[in-house]
Design a protein around this motif. Structure first.
Motif, PDB file in Angstrom:
ATOM      1  N   GLN A   1       4.148   5.838  -3.449  1.00 37.32           N
ATOM      2  CA  GLN A   1       4.025   4.574  -3.594  1.00 37.32           C
ATOM      3  C   GLN A   1       3.074   4.383  -4.277  1.00 37.32           C
TER       4      GLN A   1
ATOM      5  N   ARG B   1       4.255   3.581  -7.544  1.00 35.56           N
ATOM      6  CA  ARG B   1       5.163   1.858  -7.435  1.00 35.56           C
ATOM      7  C   ARG B   1       3.854   1.536  -7.788  1.00 35.56           C
TER       8      ARG B   1
ATOM      9  N   ALA C   1      19.266   3.399  -0.851  1.00 40.32           N
ATOM     10  CA  ALA C   1      18.429   3.996  -1.770  1.00 40.32           C
ATOM     11  C   ALA C   1      19.343   3.870  -3.112  1.00 40.32           C
TER      12      ALA C   1
ATOM     13  N   PHE D   1      19.822   1.136  -5.643  1.00 39.64           N
ATOM     14  CA  PHE D   1      18.545   0.603  -6.400  1.00 39.64           C
ATOM     15  C   PHE D   1      18.570   2.168  -7.417  1.00 39.64           C
ATOM     16  N   TRP D   2      18.720   3.630  -6.925  1.00 40.54           N
ATOM     17  CA  TRP D   2      18.613   4.797  -8.217  1.00 40.54           C
ATOM     18  C   TRP D   2      19.077   4.548  -9.574  1.00 40.54           C
TER      19      TRP D   2
ATOM     20  N   TYR E   1      13.202   4.131  -9.179  1.00 37.77           N
ATOM     21  CA  TYR E   1      13.288   4.639  -7.761  1.00 37.77           C
ATOM     22  C   TYR E   1      13.500   5.739  -7.555  1.00 37.77           C
TER      23      TYR E   1
ATOM     24  N   HIS F   1      15.048  10.229  -0.347  1.00 39.57           N
ATOM     25  CA  HIS F   1      14.901   8.856   0.601  1.00 39.57           C
ATOM     26  C   HIS F   1      14.805  10.365   1.937  1.00 39.57           C
TER      27      HIS F   1
ATOM     28  N   MET G   1      14.075   1.391   4.543  1.00 37.64           N
ATOM     29  CA  MET G   1      14.275   1.152   3.155  1.00 37.64           C
ATOM     30  C   MET G   1      13.699   0.320   2.234  1.00 37.64           C
TER      31      MET G   1
ATOM     32  N   ARG H   1       9.807   0.791   2.644  1.00 36.02           N
ATOM     33  CA  ARG H   1       9.587   1.959   1.815  1.00 36.02           C
ATOM     34  C   ARG H   1       9.479   1.269  -0.501  1.00 36.02           C
ATOM     35  N   THR H   2       9.906   0.262   0.030  1.00 42.46           N
ATOM     36  CA  THR H   2      10.793   0.346  -1.906  1.00 42.46           C
ATOM     37  C   THR H   2       9.607  -0.744  -2.350  1.00 42.46           C
ATOM     38  N   TRP H   3       9.325  -1.721  -1.398  1.00 41.63           N
ATOM     39  CA  TRP H   3       8.466  -3.277  -1.185  1.00 41.63           C
ATOM     40  C   TRP H   3       7.437  -2.990  -0.457  1.00 41.63           C
TER      41      TRP H   3
END
Lengths: 342, 194
Positions: A180, A183, A246, A249-250, A257, A263, A302, A305-307
């Motif tokens: 994070q 990010r 995941a 995006f990876w 990502y 993850h 997810m 975790r992502t946004w």
């Protein structure tokens, strides 16, 4: 079935004990009962608990003792003041306390675990009338409450320092925390790129007490699968949807990502999928409903975790899907044979 | 533009949900959610009214209040506007869409005093939204309200079977559940940075 049990003698002392009890079919008896299932869950959590104790030492032991003790004490106190049957024996309060302890930071102060255990049982479960009626998973709703009420204490992670307890605890970030930071500061993966997946598999990474070791959790889950207490529907769909999310995006940008294995192995995804989301009370009962539930948990995890603003989303995702569970149940009710679709 | 509108939708439905984050509109939220059908009727009525109220509020604000420099009258004007609007909608509906009118029933006039409606209209003006942002906000807020009603009504139908202690039955357990639900929805915080 509670409805079909013969009326107990303590309630109606004047009524004679019924000699012939007529109940609805099926008359199959099963050795499964709440205490047996709860005992199996505790047994399945032993590997993860031992790994936590090994890596985090005596602090972890105190955290677990306080959360389990406080859960049991609250359960006993509330049942007693309400003048109801003592339910410590069914083991559900102990499991709640243990699950809560396993999701706490290992170095948390004693009062944090104590408040958590009391909240889990008091507000999470007994307010709704006890086991079987609660809407949210008691351990997780309590963890979410603690995370929001005591954000500093709940995100102070000790660095793994095995195996001698009592040494100075050094704090550091969890892999998801590093992700994070990367990010938010626009550095892409940041320090999270250096996390060893092998360490994450064995458990020597920062994180909550019982969530770090994928290996130990898998052993426990395998035991529950073998005993047929777990079915595949919720855990596998939850893990698969998270991994697919995941992966997409990876593949788009591996420098921004983290990969699917990262993850899968870090954070609470495994303990959540196998031990939290599968809570029989707060998840749907039909296989179709469970699949919807599992996918929802994986995707929300997810998304957060992502946004999201929190590095880890498993507890939020499961609690949110708990809230949707009555709705899912209603719309995935199996049709009776011959019933016309309306 | 599209990205901004999407963010407004996510923000109003999930992150800054009027019931679960701002704790507005709790009276209908507790009053009508005993069963799913009623709450869906209420939800539809709110979607309808907020959509119209935001458009008319925006028009009045942009073309009357601001040019004449009387924005301090905003709250009073909007209350009158919403009340008039609801009456108008009710009359038109009774004549033209009797089925819908019957379905919404008592909830339509009740919305006059619903703080979600007034709150969303005032917030639109505070945020100084353009036309399309305003429309999106006016859809997102009531949809978020609808979602909250939908969740809690299903939960309450299930709670009807629970062995809840006497003093906690009804509104208290609903408030407790709402609080826990709000805790859960805080997981979405940070999805939209304002």
């Amino acid at each position: 079935m509670a409805e079909t049990t013969p009326p107990s003698t303590e309630k109606k002392t004047d009524a004679p004990e019924p000699r012939l009890v007529v109940t609805a079919w099926p008359h199959i008896r099963t050795p499964e009962s709440t205490p047996r299932i709860m005992f199996s869950v505790v047994a399945a959590l032993i590997p993860a608990t031992l790994v936590g104790l090994y890596f985090f030492g005596s602090n972890a032991a105190w955290t677990l003792l306080w959360s389990v003790g406080s859960a049991l004490g609250t359960e006993w106190l509330i049942r007693r003041t309400r003048g109801e049957k003592d339910t410590l024996g069914d083991g559900s309060a102990a499991v709640t306390g243990l699950l809560l302890g396993l999701t706490m930071p290992p170095s948390s102060p004693w009062w944090l675990s104590a408040i958590g255990g009391a909240f889990a049982i008091g507000i999470g479960k007994q307010v709704y009338g006890g086991l079987g009626y609660n809407i949210f998973n008691p351990a997780l709703i309590s963890r979410v409450f603690l995370l929001i009420a005591f954000p500093v204490e709940m995100t102070t992670w000790p660095i793994v320092a095995p195996p001698f307890p009592g040494l100075d605890v050094v704090t550091g970030a969890t892999p998801l925390g590093q992700l994070q930071v990367g990010r938010l500061t626009g550095k892409g993966l940041g320090e999270a790129a250096d996390v060893s997946l092998g360490a994450a598999f064995v458990g020597s990474i920062g994180g909550s007490l019982g969530e770090t070791s994928a290996l130990a959790l898998l052993i426990g889950a395998g035991y529950l699968f073998a005993k047929r207490i777990l079915t595949w529907h919720i855990p596998i769909t939850m893990l698969l949807s998270a991994v697919l999310f995941a992966l997409v995006f990876w593949l788009i940008d591996p420098h921004r990502y983290a990969g699917p294995l990262f993850h899968l192995l870090t954070g609470g995804l495994l303990i959540g999928a196998f031990f939290m989301a599968t809570d029989m009370v707060t998840s749907p009962t039909t296989p179709r409903g469970q699949i919807v539930f599992g996918i929802g948990c994986g995707v929300i995890t997810m998304v957060i975790r992502t946004w999201g603003g929190y590095p880890e989303g498993v507890s939020f995702a499961i609690v949110i899907m708990n809230a949707f569970s009555p709705m899912i149940e209603r719309y995935t009710r199996p049709r009776r044979y011959g019933e016309v679709r309306t | 533009m599209a990205a901004e509108l999407t963010l407004i939708l996510i923000s109003t439905v999930l992150v800054n949900n009027f019931v679960l984050s701002k704790m507005l509109g709790l009276c209908p939220f507790i009053g009508v959610t005993k069963n799913v059908e009623n709450s869906m009727g209420m939800g539809m009525a709110v979607i309808f009214v907020i959509f119209l109220a935001s458009i008319s509020g925006w028009v009045v604000n942009t073309f009357v209040l601001v040019p004449f420099n009387i924005t301090f009258l905003r709250t009073v004007v909007f209350i009158l506007l919403i009340a008039a609007l609801v009456q108008l909608v009710e009359t038109v509906m009774r004549k033209s869409f009797p089925a819908l009118y019957k379905a919404l029933g008592i909830y339509l006039p009740l919305i006059t005093t619903n703080c979600v409606v007034l709150g969303s209209v005032i917030l639109i003006m505070k945020k100084e939204y353009g036309f399309f942002q305003m429309i999106t906000y006016g859809i997102g807020v009531p949809v978020g309200f609808y979602v909250a009603l939908f969740i809690i009504s299903h939960i309450r139908e299930q709670l009807a079977m629970a062995k809840i202690a006497k003093p906690l039955q009804g509104a208290p357990i609903t408030l407790i559940t709402t609080g826990l639900l709000a805790l859960a929805f805080m997981g979405f915080s940070g999805l939209v940075r304002e």
